[in-house]
Design a protein around this motif. Structure first.
Motif, short mmCIF file in Angstrom:
data_model
loop_
_atom_site.label_atom_id
_atom_site.label_comp_id
_atom_site.label_asym_id
_atom_site.label_seq_id
_atom_site.Cartn_x
_atom_site.Cartn_y
_atom_site.Cartn_z
N SER A 60 44.29 60.12 15.51
CA SER A 60 44.80 58.64 15.74
C SER A 60 43.95 58.10 17.10
O SER A 60 43.71 58.72 17.99
CB SER A 60 46.21 58.40 16.18
OG SER A 60 46.52 57.20 16.37
N GLY A 104 44.83 54.71 18.14
CA GLY A 104 45.80 53.70 18.27
C GLY A 104 45.46 52.56 17.54
O GLY A 104 45.09 52.72 16.05
N GLU A 105 45.07 51.44 17.78
CA GLU A 105 44.85 50.15 17.19
C GLU A 105 43.40 50.30 16.48
O GLU A 105 43.06 49.33 15.63
CB GLU A 105 44.86 49.01 17.94
CG GLU A 105 43.82 48.82 19.15
CD GLU A 105 44.03 47.79 20.28
OE1 GLU A 105 42.94 47.25 20.57
OE2 GLU A 105 45.25 47.55 20.48
N HIS A 106 42.59 51.00 16.84
CA HIS A 106 41.26 51.49 16.17
C HIS A 106 41.12 52.07 14.92
O HIS A 106 40.22 52.24 14.29
CB HIS A 106 40.31 52.01 17.33
CG HIS A 106 40.22 51.28 18.68
ND1 HIS A 106 39.63 50.03 18.69
CD2 HIS A 106 40.88 51.69 19.73
CE1 HIS A 106 39.61 49.82 20.10
NE2 HIS A 106 40.40 50.74 20.44
N GLY A 107 42.41 52.57 14.60
CA GLY A 107 42.49 53.33 13.28
C GLY A 107 42.54 55.04 13.21
O GLY A 107 42.87 55.35 14.42
N THR A 111 44.50 54.26 8.17
CA THR A 111 43.65 52.98 8.42
C THR A 111 42.51 53.57 9.31
O THR A 111 42.45 54.08 10.33
CB THR A 111 44.18 52.08 9.31
OG1 THR A 111 45.61 51.73 8.98
CG2 THR A 111 43.31 50.76 9.64
N THR A 154 38.77 54.21 11.20
CA THR A 154 38.00 53.55 12.20
C THR A 154 37.03 52.80 11.43
O THR A 154 36.46 53.06 10.71
CB THR A 154 37.76 54.56 13.30
OG1 THR A 154 36.76 55.32 12.67
CG2 THR A 154 38.75 55.27 14.02
#
Length: 151
Positions: A53, A55-58, A83, A85
């Protein structure tokens, strides 16, 4: 300590103060990968998928193709429910290969991201990332603390 080949695949060679089996263990379990790359879940056995992971980057995901006492091979994939990157699509069709050999009183890590070459748009960012994570492995084995994503 790190040697990046600009003309071909990303490669790095590190001389490390660790037993070969301790070094290879950093690539064969979610706990090991989490210590140097980023928070990881999944299965480090052959056929398993590790999901790292950012984070918000996938997430980056790798299928484990080979685990031997001195060699690990991963294939980047898109894991179900993850999700990816921004560079995941460029990593598909590449392999990440790790070889560990006894060297002196420690071990030598030979890291190669086969197919990650200067022709890919992510080259500069990916080289910077891999150099950071190679330094994270070195720091982990020298000081007990790596620099994985989120640390």
């Amino acid at each position: 300590m790190t040697d990046t080949t600009i003309a071909g695949d990303f490669t790095a060679v590190l001389d490390l103060p660790a037993a070969p089996e301790d070094l290879i263990a950093l690539f064969t379990s979610p706990e090991g990968v989490s210590r140097w790359w980023g928070p990881t879940t999944g299965d480090g056995k052959i056929g398993g998928v590790l999901v790292i992971s950012f984070g918000e980057h996938g997430q980056n995901a790798v299928r484990v193709l080979q685990t031997d006492p001195g060699r690990v091979v991963w294939e980047p994939v898109v894991a179900d429910g993850s999700t990816p990157t921004g560079h995941t699509h460029e990593w598909l069709g590449t392999t990440i290969e790790v070889e560990v050999r006894a060297a002196g009183e420690g071990a030598q890590l030979h890291f190669r991201h086969r197919g990650l070459t200067p022709k890919l748009a992510c080259w500069d960012d990916c080289v910077a990332g891999w150099n950071h994570f190679m330094a994270s492995i070195s720091s982990l084995l020298r000081t007990g603390s790596g620099h994985p994503y989120g640390s």
